[in-house]
Write a protein that holds these residues in place. Structure first.
Motif, PDB file in Angstrom:
ATOM      1  N   ASN A  30       0.957  -1.115  -0.064  1.00 36.05           N
ATOM      2  CA  ASN A  30       0.033   0.187   0.010  1.00 36.05           C
ATOM      3  C   ASN A  30       0.873   1.234   0.031  1.00 36.05           C
ATOM      4  N   VAL A  31       2.051   1.235  -0.260  1.00 34.82           N
ATOM      5  CA  VAL A  31       2.881   2.128  -0.138  1.00 34.82           C
ATOM      6  C   VAL A  31       2.732   3.305  -1.129  1.00 34.82           C
ATOM      7  N   ASN A  32       2.002   2.826  -2.476  1.00 30.82           N
ATOM      8  CA  ASN A  32       1.586   4.016  -3.402  1.00 30.82           C
ATOM      9  C   ASN A  32       0.106   4.101  -3.301  1.00 30.82           C
ATOM     10  N   THR A  33      -0.671   3.868  -2.249  1.00 29.43           N
ATOM     11  CA  THR A  33      -1.931   3.979  -2.390  1.00 29.43           C
ATOM     12  C   THR A  33      -2.593   5.455  -2.293  1.00 29.43           C
ATOM     13  N   VAL A  34      -2.965   6.016  -3.128  1.00 29.46           N
ATOM     14  CA  VAL A  34      -3.622   7.548  -3.239  1.00 29.46           C
ATOM     15  C   VAL A  34      -4.970   7.553  -2.796  1.00 29.46           C
ATOM     16  N   ARG A  35      -5.151   8.754  -2.007  1.00 29.47           N
ATOM     17  CA  ARG A  35      -6.341   8.946  -1.476  1.00 29.47           C
ATOM     18  C   ARG A  35      -6.803  10.409  -1.671  1.00 29.47           C
ATOM     19  N   PRO A  36      -7.863  11.008  -1.838  1.00 27.08           N
ATOM     20  CA  PRO A  36      -8.110  12.431  -1.899  1.00 27.08           C
ATOM     21  C   PRO A  36      -7.769  13.193  -0.571  1.00 27.08           C
ATOM     22  N   ALA A  44      -0.054   2.748   8.024  1.00 28.05           N
ATOM     23  CA  ALA A  44       0.906   1.508   8.202  1.00 28.05           C
ATOM     24  C   ALA A  44       0.534   0.712   9.554  1.00 28.05           C
ATOM     25  N   ARG A  45       0.875  -0.524   9.450  1.00 32.48           N
ATOM     26  CA  ARG A  45       0.605  -1.383  10.468  1.00 32.48           C
ATOM     27  C   ARG A  45       1.986  -2.124  11.170  1.00 32.48           C
ATOM     28  N   TYR A  46       1.830  -2.046  12.321  1.00 33.41           N
ATOM     29  CA  TYR A  46       3.040  -2.213  13.308  1.00 33.41           C
ATOM     30  C   TYR A  46       2.802  -3.279  14.331  1.00 33.41           C
ATOM     31  N   VAL A  47       3.230  -4.455  14.268  1.00 30.67           N
ATOM     32  CA  VAL A  47       3.076  -5.625  15.120  1.00 30.67           C
ATOM     33  C   VAL A  47       3.710  -5.310  16.667  1.00 30.67           C
ATOM     34  N   VAL A  48       2.781  -5.360  17.663  1.00 30.74           N
ATOM     35  CA  VAL A  48       3.297  -5.123  18.978  1.00 30.74           C
ATOM     36  C   VAL A  48       3.298  -6.688  19.649  1.00 30.74           C
ATOM     37  N   ALA A  49       4.446  -7.015  19.999  1.00 25.97           N
ATOM     38  CA  ALA A  49       4.918  -8.151  20.704  1.00 25.97           C
ATOM     39  C   ALA A  49       4.840  -7.939  22.242  1.00 25.97           C
ATOM     40  N   GLN A  50       4.229  -8.921  22.858  1.00 21.90           N
ATOM     41  CA  GLN A  50       4.449  -9.173  24.357  1.00 21.90           C
ATOM     42  C   GLN A  50       4.731 -10.470  24.741  1.00 21.90           C
ATOM     43  N   ALA A  51       5.379 -10.611  26.084  1.00 23.51           N
ATOM     44  CA  ALA A  51       5.973 -11.737  26.585  1.00 23.51           C
ATOM     45  C   ALA A  51       4.522 -12.497  27.113  1.00 23.51           C
ATOM     46  N   GLY A  72      -0.344  11.095   6.707  1.00 23.26           N
ATOM     47  CA  GLY A  72       0.181  10.590   5.319  1.00 23.26           C
ATOM     48  C   GLY A  72       1.051  11.927   4.681  1.00 23.26           C
ATOM     49  N   ARG A  73       1.289  11.742   3.388  1.00 25.43           N
ATOM     50  CA  ARG A  73       2.246  13.058   2.811  1.00 25.43           C
ATOM     51  C   ARG A  73       1.263  13.590   1.873  1.00 25.43           C
ATOM     52  N   MET A  74       1.503  14.850   1.702  1.00 19.71           N
ATOM     53  CA  MET A  74       0.707  15.609   0.460  1.00 19.71           C
ATOM     54  C   MET A  74       1.575  15.494  -0.668  1.00 19.71           C
ATOM     55  N   VAL A  75       1.121  15.373  -1.819  1.00 26.86           N
ATOM     56  CA  VAL A  75       2.094  15.350  -2.990  1.00 26.86           C
ATOM     57  C   VAL A  75       1.282  16.108  -4.059  1.00 26.86           C
ATOM     58  N   TYR A  76       1.937  16.962  -4.603  1.00 25.13           N
ATOM     59  CA  TYR A  76       1.343  17.857  -5.823  1.00 25.13           C
ATOM     60  C   TYR A  76       1.295  17.032  -7.091  1.00 25.13           C
ATOM     61  N   GLU A  77       0.346  16.350  -7.591  1.00 24.53           N
ATOM     62  CA  GLU A  77      -0.012  15.577  -8.762  1.00 24.53           C
ATOM     63  C   GLU A  77      -1.391  16.200  -9.494  1.00 24.53           C
ATOM     64  N   PRO A  78      -1.262  17.352 -10.065  1.00 23.10           N
ATOM     65  CA  PRO A  78      -2.406  18.004 -10.492  1.00 23.10           C
ATOM     66  C   PRO A  78      -3.237  17.312 -11.486  1.00 23.10           C
ATOM     67  N   ASP A  93       2.471   7.758   4.579  1.00 24.53           N
ATOM     68  CA  ASP A  93       3.695   8.050   5.080  1.00 24.53           C
ATOM     69  C   ASP A  93       4.619   6.810   5.358  1.00 24.53           C
ATOM     70  N   ILE A  94       4.975   6.176   4.456  1.00 27.88           N
ATOM     71  CA  ILE A  94       5.693   4.844   4.659  1.00 27.88           C
ATOM     72  C   ILE A  94       7.145   4.943   4.160  1.00 27.88           C
ATOM     73  N   ASP A  95       8.094   4.764   4.877  1.00 25.19           N
ATOM     74  CA  ASP A  95       9.316   4.559   4.436  1.00 25.19           C
ATOM     75  C   ASP A  95       9.727   3.138   3.733  1.00 25.19           C
ATOM     76  N   MET A  96      10.036   2.997   2.472  1.00 21.88           N
ATOM     77  CA  MET A  96      10.455   1.816   1.711  1.00 21.88           C
ATOM     78  C   MET A  96      11.532   1.182   2.357  1.00 21.88           C
ATOM     79  N   SER A  97      12.679   1.828   2.685  1.00 28.40           N
ATOM     80  CA  SER A  97      13.687   1.176   3.026  1.00 28.40           C
ATOM     81  C   SER A  97      13.671   1.020   4.765  1.00 28.40           C
TER      82      SER A  97
END
Length: 133
Positions: A30-36, A44-51, A72-78, A93-97
């Motif tokens: 979903n890194v390139n999912t565009v929304r209005p 982004a989803r992050y798993v929280v582990a616990q003992a 997220g990030r606002m990007v200019y794409e007219p 706002d997902i960092d691919m690396s």
């Protein structure tokens, strides 16, 4: 702790790492999912582990899922069909690396737990062979 205890604990680790892999793959897909701009960005989803305490048996479990920023990030794409009057769209706002690093760590953790299960199984089989002798 016996052989079966090691298998049980390693299997809980495998479950958590599999859920972590699922979350990272969801984020990457979903890194390139565009929304209005009027809608929330993909979070982004992050798993929280616990003992996990089962008396003498330990392990780990998924304690929950944390969500990233909905801004997220606002990007200019007219030219984009979802662009607002000013030409902006919202991306997550997902960092691919960072996600690729998380993917490698989750994969290695899963592999390590799978190796523990294999070694415990081999140990159990060797004990059975000794018992037959």
């Amino acid at each position: 702790m016996g052989t079966f205890g090691a298998i049980g604990i390693a299997s809980t680790g495998m479950t958590v790492h599999r859920k972590w892999l699922d979350a990272v793959s969801d984020n990457l897909s979903n890194v390139n999912t565009v929304r209005p701009t009027g809608e929330a960005a993909f979070q982004a989803r992050y798993v929280v582990a616990q003992a996990n305490e089962y008396g003498a048996q330990g392990g780990v479990q998924v304690g929950g899922i944390a969500l990233g920023s909905a801004e997220g990030r606002m990007v200019y794409e007219p030219d984009h069909p979802l662009a607002d009057a000013e030409g902006y769209v919202r991306y997550p706002d997902i960092d691919m690396s960072a996600q690729m690093t998380q993917l490698i760590m989750a994969q290695r953790g899963y592999q390590a737990n799978a190796a523990v299960v294999d070694r415990a199984k081999e140990s159990y089989q060797a004990a059975l062979q000794i018992g037959r002798s």
